[in-house]
Scaffold this active site. Structure first.
Site: not given
Length: 719
Positions: A416-418, A558, A422-423, A554, A318, A359
């Site tokens: 942030f939201s899915a 997977d 954005m945030s 993990d 990965d 970030e």
């Protein structure tokens, strides 16, 4: 990377010696045909010592006693090699067992209780051995996690140094693939609710202890094949040497001064010709291979997995967390349209001041650094260059801008939201600042500069991730994030490729980013925008070509691919499904560890091959030592083969048995440590193997047997 601490004390070494005698039981030795035949030879020698004339033997009682003792030492030394190797495995199991601690657990009466409002009235403190699977426990700052489980609510910093040896705490939180916690580890900050997933005696550590102990005793497929080969060779030598007895009787009828072949000498010849060295060290090599893997904090569920790692043809890696560090950090700010550097830096800083993600924190740090124009020291440059070529740090641009965040309110922060992807933050004066994925910002903004896509594509092609930043729905620039390459990863991948293993990167990132990373580290093949479900298809496609494949993972998604792969390295921090599916578990949760595992597997196979070559070469040399010495009196023509010109046949037999017995303990350290292994092609390894161990195996017997014979002459033995 810390290793599990393994110590072997004097008492344990005494136990290994005791086990060497216990393993003399014929019911145990019959599993190793080579040593079983040696033990039978020892019994024959003992009978001849007690009754010298038995079987028509003509030697002295002292001579037979010496042969008996040397044969007994051969078996004991072989047993000691296996016992000592098993002792290391048991010591590692003890080191894991020492990590188990009994503590109290706070079992919640209402599993749905609000995490932030839990107090002493909401739980019952009980001993950990009374907690059952399915219970939900509350673990607060400073508490020890009472039993293995899954975080169902909250996020906490956990000290797993007792398990991994690493002092750096890790984050365990509900949701995602970092939910698994291990009993006996300590919560350093915050609090979590944990659903217990194991019963008493069935914890992760209990399972790992059982795997370590059982793995020491299970033969691997290659070892079984080797045992069958040694059994065949042993049978051939038994028949050949048995036939020589009658051949000797025939020669005695017309050869003056030759009374036939002594039964004890035939036994010695049989033992010398059989591959006793590799037969004695085979189990030790297997156990030592498992031990080396465990010392790297990797628990292998079987020796088969370790050997398979050595035979891998392809390795699926990965990108995030394996090739890169997995943490995207701000690298630069790029203004667009009429905005300047100051506008982008200020907006980025304000939108990220209360963003606690990696970030977000890196954006604030970079903005402050650029505003202060902090210089980069020479040590920073040299450290970066040493880690990875081309990774030297560049000094940030100097931007003069007011970064005062006193007028910013955390209440106005937009997380942030899915859904929005954005945030940002809403300033008191009504200004709206947002940052997020480029395509999401394009849909949100009312004014988009024409170069937004061009600049974002350029960043992606350089391996970065672009975040667009807007002020009042006008795009003012791009924040460039970089997921940094792991130090030295390019060199490690190159080593794997030298071993003949194809490297394949599978990532969910876009084509541009995937290609840049693949080019930087030299990956053979890469797959971008890859769904986790596609990994199992990739594994099956590679296996369809007759190749062995390894991979890491993990997450629950997977698990199918980990189970399908020939070597599946699951992360300890991952989900229980992943750990159950893989045939190896990395306690450090370091996906790049699979590269080390491949090296250990290669070393295991190399060690077995090298010592097998040495053993067979030894047998060839001993053949040219013993046969002329035993038969020269009956067949004078064999004298040309007597290159050592040993003093007497009895001296030749005894010297050979001394060498045969004592070469085993001399090679035990090599069997346990493993031969020095370098990443080379199969042809190079074979050539090195034949020259070093084949050549050494041919020469060593001549040198040492002659030296022993000279010593016998000096002491007046067999004269």
């Amino acid at each position: 990377m810390a290793e599990l601490t393994v110590t072997i004390d004097t008492e344990q070494q005494r136990q290994a010696i005791s086990d060497s005698f216990a393993k003399l039981d014929p019911r145990y030795l019959v599993k190793n045909p080579v040593l079983f035949v040696v033990e039978l030879g020892t019994l024959i020698g003992l009978l001849l010592t007690v009754v010298p004339g038995l079987f028509g033997a003509t030697g002295s009682r002292v001579y037979y006693a010496i042969i008996t003792v040397l044969l007994a030492f051969t078996v004991l030394f072989a047993n000691y090699a296996e016992a000592y190797a098993e002792l290391e495995g048991e010591a590692q199991a003890d080191s894991l067992r020492a990590l188990q601690t009994e503590t109290e657990g706070k079992v919640l009466e209402d599993p749905e209780a609000d995490l932030e409002a839990i107090d002493e009235d909401d739980y019952e403190a009980v001993e950990s051995d009374t907690i059952t699977q399915g219970d939900v426990v509350f673990v607060d700052e400073g508490d020890i996690i009472p039993r293995d489980g899954t975080v169902v609510e909250g996020s906490a910093s956990v000290d797993e140094s007792a398990i991994t040896g690493e002092s750096e705490p890790v984050i365990r939180q509900s949701g995602g693939d970092r939910t698994s916690v291990v009993g006996g580890t300590e919560v350093l900050s915050d609090s979590i609710k944990v659903e217990v997933t194991s019963e008493e005696g069935e914890s992760f550590l209990d399972e790992m202890i059982g795997l370590v102990e059982n793995a020491q005793r299970q033969k691997t497929p290659n070892e079984i094949a080797m045992t069958i080969l040694l059994s065949g060779l042993t049978l051939v030598f038994v028949v050949a040497v048995g036939t020589m007895f009658f051949f000797g009787e025939y020669l005695a009828t017309f050869a003056d001064g030759f009374a036939g072949l002594d039964i004890a000498e035939l036994v010695a010849l049989l033992v010398a010709l059989m591959p006793t060295t590799i037969g004695a060290l085979l189990a030790a090599i297997r156990v030592a291979g498992m031990t080396r893997v465990t010392r790297r904090n990797v628990i292998a569920k079987s020796g088969r997995a370790v050997e398979a790692a050595g035979d891998l043809d392809a390795l699926i890696l990965d990108k995030t967390g394996t090739i890169t560090t997995g943490e995207r950090v701000a690298q630069d700010f790029h203004p667009l349209g009429d905005a300047d550097d100051g506008d982008v830096v200020r907006a980025s800083y304000q939108s990220s001041l209360y963003d606690e993600t990696t970030e977000g924190r890196s954006i604030v740090k970079l903005a402050e650094k650029m505003n202060g124009a902090e210089p980069v020291t020479e040590s920073d440059q040299s450290d970066a260059a040493a880690d990875e070529p081309g990774s030297a740090i560049e000094a940030p641009r100097s931007v003069s801008v007011d970064l005062d965040g006193a007028d910013l309110s955390e209440e106005n922060f937009v997380p942030f939201s899915a859904e929005s992807r954005m945030s940002g933050i809403d300033l008191d004066d009504g200004t709206e600042i947002r940052k997020g994925a480029v395509d999401a910002v394009e849909e949100y903004a009312t004014s988009v500069p024409g170069k937004l896509r061009q600049e974002s594509n350029r960043i992606s092609e350089n391996g970065g991730t672009p975040l667009a930043i807007t002020v009042d729905k006008q795009v003012v620039g791009i924040i460039e994030l970089q997921d940094e390459l792991k130090p030295g990863i390019a060199n490690r991948i190159a080593e794997i490729q030298k071993m003949g293993v194809e490297t394949i990167m599978a990532t969910g990132d876009n084509q541009r980013t995937a290609r840049w990373v693949a080019d930087q580290v030299g990956i053979d093949e890469f797959h971008a925008e890859f769904d986790p479900e596609e990994k199992i298809e990739l594994v099956e496609d590679i296996q369809a070509d007759g190749k062995l494949v390894g991979m890491t993972g993990d997450g629950t998604n997977d698990a199918p691919a980990l189970a399908k792969a020939d070597v599946g390295l699951a992360m300890n921090a991952g989900t229980n499904a992943a750990k159950e599916a893989g045939n190896m578990v990395d306690l450090d949760s370091n996906p790049s560890k699979i590269i080390e595992v491949v090296g250990i597997g290669k070393q295991l196979l190399m060690t077995r091959g090298s010592l097998t070559t040495f053993s067979v070469a030894n047998d060839v040399a001993k053949y040219f030592v013993l046969l002329p010495a035993i038969l020269a009196a009956a067949i004078p023509g064999l004298a040309v083969m007597d290159v050592l010109n040993l003093s007497t046949p009895a001296s030749a037999v005894t010297a050979t048995l001394v060498y045969n017995a004592f070469i085993i303990p001399l090679l035990i350290p090599l069997a346990l440590r493993g031969v020095d292994y370098e990443a080379q092609s199969g042809a190079q390894l074979l050539r090195k193997n034949l020259i070093v161990y084949g050549g050494g195996g041919l020469i060593a017997p001549f040198i040492f047997i002659k030296a022993i014979d000279v010593l016998f002459v000096a002491l007046g033995v067999f004269q």
